[in-house]
Design an enzyme around this catalytic site. Structure first.
Site, PDB file in Angstrom:
ATOM      1  N   ASN A  32     -15.454   3.232   5.694  1.00 36.97           N
ATOM      2  CA  ASN A  32     -14.376   4.142   6.099  1.00 36.97           C
ATOM      3  C   ASN A  32     -13.852   4.912   4.899  1.00 36.97           C
ATOM      4  O   ASN A  32     -13.395   6.037   5.027  1.00 36.97           O
ATOM      5  CB  ASN A  32     -13.191   3.340   6.673  1.00 36.97           C
ATOM      6  N   TYR A  66      -2.006  -1.316  10.926  1.00 36.37           N
ATOM      7  CA  TYR A  66      -2.257  -1.773   9.554  1.00 36.37           C
ATOM      8  C   TYR A  66      -1.067  -1.421   8.658  1.00 36.37           C
ATOM      9  O   TYR A  66      -0.507  -2.271   7.961  1.00 36.37           O
ATOM     10  CB  TYR A  66      -3.553  -1.124   9.014  1.00 36.37           C
ATOM     11  N   SER A  69       0.832  -1.208   0.000  1.00 36.23           N
ATOM     12  CA  SER A  69       0.000   0.000   0.000  1.00 36.23           C
ATOM     13  C   SER A  69       0.860   1.248   0.000  1.00 36.23           C
ATOM     14  O   SER A  69       1.965   1.259   0.557  1.00 36.23           O
ATOM     15  CB  SER A  69      -0.871  -0.012   1.258  1.00 36.23           C
ATOM     16  N   LYS A  94       1.944  -3.756   6.634  1.00 38.69           N
ATOM     17  CA  LYS A  94       2.327  -3.692   5.209  1.00 38.69           C
ATOM     18  C   LYS A  94       3.845  -3.543   5.099  1.00 38.69           C
ATOM     19  O   LYS A  94       4.482  -4.190   4.267  1.00 38.69           O
ATOM     20  CB  LYS A  94       1.618  -2.531   4.503  1.00 38.69           C
TER      21      LYS A  94
HETATM   22  C1  UD1 Z   1      -6.687   4.558   3.623  1.00 37.26           C
HETATM   23  C2  UD1 Z   1      -5.370   4.117   4.167  1.00 37.26           C
HETATM   24  C3  UD1 Z   1      -4.684   3.250   3.150  1.00 37.26           C
HETATM   25  C4  UD1 Z   1      -5.569   2.099   2.778  1.00 37.26           C
HETATM   26  C5  UD1 Z   1      -6.837   2.662   2.192  1.00 37.26           C
HETATM   27  C6  UD1 Z   1      -7.782   1.562   1.774  1.00 37.26           C
HETATM   28  C7  UD1 Z   1      -3.749   5.418   5.457  1.00 37.26           C
HETATM   29  C8  UD1 Z   1      -3.129   6.749   5.634  1.00 37.26           C
HETATM   30  N1  UD1 Z   1      -4.619   5.303   4.463  1.00 37.26           N
HETATM   31  O1  UD1 Z   1      -6.396   5.480   2.567  1.00 37.26           O
HETATM   32  O2  UD1 Z   1      -3.500   2.750   3.666  1.00 37.26           O
HETATM   33  O3  UD1 Z   1      -4.905   1.276   1.859  1.00 37.26           O
HETATM   34  O4  UD1 Z   1      -7.457   3.486   3.168  1.00 37.26           O
HETATM   35  O5  UD1 Z   1      -8.415   0.979   2.860  1.00 37.26           O
HETATM   36  O6  UD1 Z   1      -3.477   4.530   6.197  1.00 37.26           O
HETATM   37  N2  UD1 Z   1     -12.623  11.119   3.132  1.00 37.26           N
HETATM   38  C9  UD1 Z   1     -13.619  12.046   3.425  1.00 37.26           C
HETATM   39  N3  UD1 Z   1     -14.796  11.576   3.908  1.00 37.26           N
HETATM   40  C10 UD1 Z   1     -15.045  10.244   4.109  1.00 37.26           C
HETATM   41  C11 UD1 Z   1     -14.030   9.317   3.808  1.00 37.26           C
HETATM   42  C12 UD1 Z   1     -12.827   9.782   3.324  1.00 37.26           C
HETATM   43  O7  UD1 Z   1     -13.425  13.245   3.276  1.00 37.26           O
HETATM   44  O8  UD1 Z   1     -16.145   9.901   4.572  1.00 37.26           O
HETATM   45  C13 UD1 Z   1     -11.354  11.601   2.590  1.00 37.26           C
HETATM   46  C14 UD1 Z   1     -10.179  11.271   3.463  1.00 37.26           C
HETATM   47  O9  UD1 Z   1      -9.962  12.272   4.416  1.00 37.26           O
HETATM   48  C15 UD1 Z   1      -9.056  11.174   2.444  1.00 37.26           C
HETATM   49  C16 UD1 Z   1      -9.746  10.699   1.171  1.00 37.26           C
HETATM   50  O10 UD1 Z   1     -11.121  10.965   1.360  1.00 37.26           O
HETATM   51  O11 UD1 Z   1      -8.509  12.427   2.238  1.00 37.26           O
HETATM   52  C17 UD1 Z   1      -9.558   9.228   0.907  1.00 37.26           C
HETATM   53  O12 UD1 Z   1      -9.888   8.515   2.078  1.00 37.26           O
HETATM   54  P1  UD1 Z   1      -9.977   6.920   2.128  1.00 37.26           P
HETATM   55  O13 UD1 Z   1     -10.822   6.418   1.026  1.00 37.26           O
HETATM   56  O14 UD1 Z   1     -10.363   6.535   3.519  1.00 37.26           O
HETATM   57  O15 UD1 Z   1      -8.495   6.457   1.803  1.00 37.26           O
HETATM   58  P2  UD1 Z   1      -7.101   6.859   2.515  1.00 37.26           P
HETATM   59  O16 UD1 Z   1      -7.308   7.376   3.876  1.00 37.26           O
HETATM   60  O17 UD1 Z   1      -6.359   7.694   1.552  1.00 37.26           O
END
Ligand code: UD1
Length: 342
Positions: free
Chosen positions: A200, A151, A126, A155
């Site tokens: 999430n 997590y 990842s 990795k």
């Molecule tokens: C996270 C993990 C990554 C993992 C991936 C898939 C970290 C830092 N990141 O990525 O390792 O492989 O999930 O499970 O460990 N967001 C919103 N609202 C929401 C959900 C998300 O604004 O309801 C934003 C987040 O703040 C982020 C972006 O969307 O900026 C992407 O979020 P997300 O899909 O959760 O992925 P990551 O956090 O990038």
């Protein structure tokens, strides 16, 4: 040529899409999944797309005896090891589960590969291993930062275990693919992401909000040091990502790698902000989403996107799906699963 590929976690989001691409490329995927975070309907979707049955064995990769039986029965050319826990937040509250499952299953795989002379393994790594990099975009040589969750730590540790094994056991070939943010669904809309409970990740939350399952999407933080204040990620279409696995398997079978341990970034090479994703989703699907800005989410990094030069040149792979198309597929998939529940 032996085309049999063991796909652990093959009923999961990325695993199911990879099984489709493997089969379409002439491989014979054999799925092992304990269904702890996936559903049999993913397998049914894969079979519908392919128009044929795919071998499925319900087993836990941490169960050494069960896995031994599988390795005795089949002669695999390669393994793609997806099976792992993947929720960042949960890993903080249940670290032992994460270390036991994610490290234990990989160690089992490697022991069995040695015993049964299976030479090739593709590992699901990842972009989390980079943390907030000092220089963007990140290349495979960008130094890894200390993990911010158990997590992420698994990795990094899995990459280290694989590297040590590649040194000690030169017959073993490893390709670790560092995924950026996989999103979307198969263009058929017969397979896609199936989150359990409150999602999430961004896209399932977006599609569930559009479907009325969630009242409102929160965009976490609009005061980041980015053009529109929201976080930047490299969103990679899941079918494009799946194809990278086929390229990785081919590379190991053909022996065209530079060494027996290789790492590739799998992203688009383009950073997109959370706000841009939301607005693009609204535009391409012609709908209005309920969303608001909310506080930053703890542990989020500001920006990350990939330099994909190495993967493009060496794997002969490139992300090609436009974001518009990916976000249309994501929405079609949400509508499909909702229609199945009715
Ligand atoms: C996270 C993990 C990554 C993992 C991936 C898939 C970290 C830092 N990141 O990525 O390792 O492989 O999930 O499970 O460990 N967001 C919103 N609202 C929401 C959900 C998300 O604004 O309801 C934003 C987040 O703040 C982020 C972006 O969307 O900026 C992407 O979020 P997300 O899909 O959760 O992925 P990551 O956090 O990038």
């Amino acid at each position: 040529m032996n085309k049999r590929v063991l796909v652990t976690g093959g009923c999961g989001y990325i695993g199911s899409h990879t099984c489709v691409e493997l089969a379409e490329a002439g491989f014979e995927p054999i799925i092992v999944d304990n269904l702890s975070n996936s559903e049999k309907i993913a397998l049914e979707g894969v079979e519908k797309i392919l128009g044929r049955k795919i071998e499925f064995i319900k087993a836990d990769c941490c169960d050494a005896a069960a896995m031994e039986e599988i390795f005795e029965k089949y002669d695999f050319s390669s393994i793609i090891h997806f099976a792992a826990f993947k929720a960042v937040g949960e890993s903080v509250s249940k670290p032992l589960d994460y270390y036991r499952n994610n490290l234990g299953s990989l160690i089992n795989m490697l022991s069995l590969m040695r015993k049964h002379n299976v030479p090739n393994i593709v590992f699901s790594s990842s972009a989390t291993v980079y943390g907030q990099a000092d220089v963007l975009p990140v290349t495979e040589r960008t130094p890894r930062k200390e993990a911010t969750s158990p997590y992420g730590s698994t990795k990094q540790m899995c990459e280290d275990i694989l590297h040590s094994c590649s040194v000690a056991y030169p017959k073993i070939n490893v390709i670790a693919l560092r995924y950026f943010n996989p999103i979307g669904a198969h263009p058929s809309a017969l397979i896609g992401e199936l989150p359990r409970g409150v999602p999430n990740n961004l896209i399932p939350f977006v599609t569930q909000t559009a479907a009325g399952i969630r009242p409102m999407l929160s965009i976490f933080g609009n005061d980041y040091n980015t053009p529109d204040g929201t976080c930047i990620r490299d969103y990679i279409d899941v079918t494009d990502l799946a194809k990278a696995h086929v390229c990785a398997v081919n590379r190991m079978i053909e022996g065209t790698g530079h060494s027996n341990y290789e790492v590739f970034n799998v992203g688009t090479g383009r950073g997109v902000s959370t706000l841009e994703v939301v607005q693009t989703f609204e535009r391409v699907n012609n709908l209005k989403l309920n969303w608001k800005f909310a506080d930053r989410r703890e542990g989020d990094i500001e920006s990350v996107w990939a330099d994909t030069t190495y993967a493009n040149e060496e794997l002969g792979w490139k992300a090609i799906m436009p974001l518009d198309e990916t976000l249309r597929n994501a929405w079609r998939w949400q509508q499909y699963i909702d229609s199945q529940k009715k």
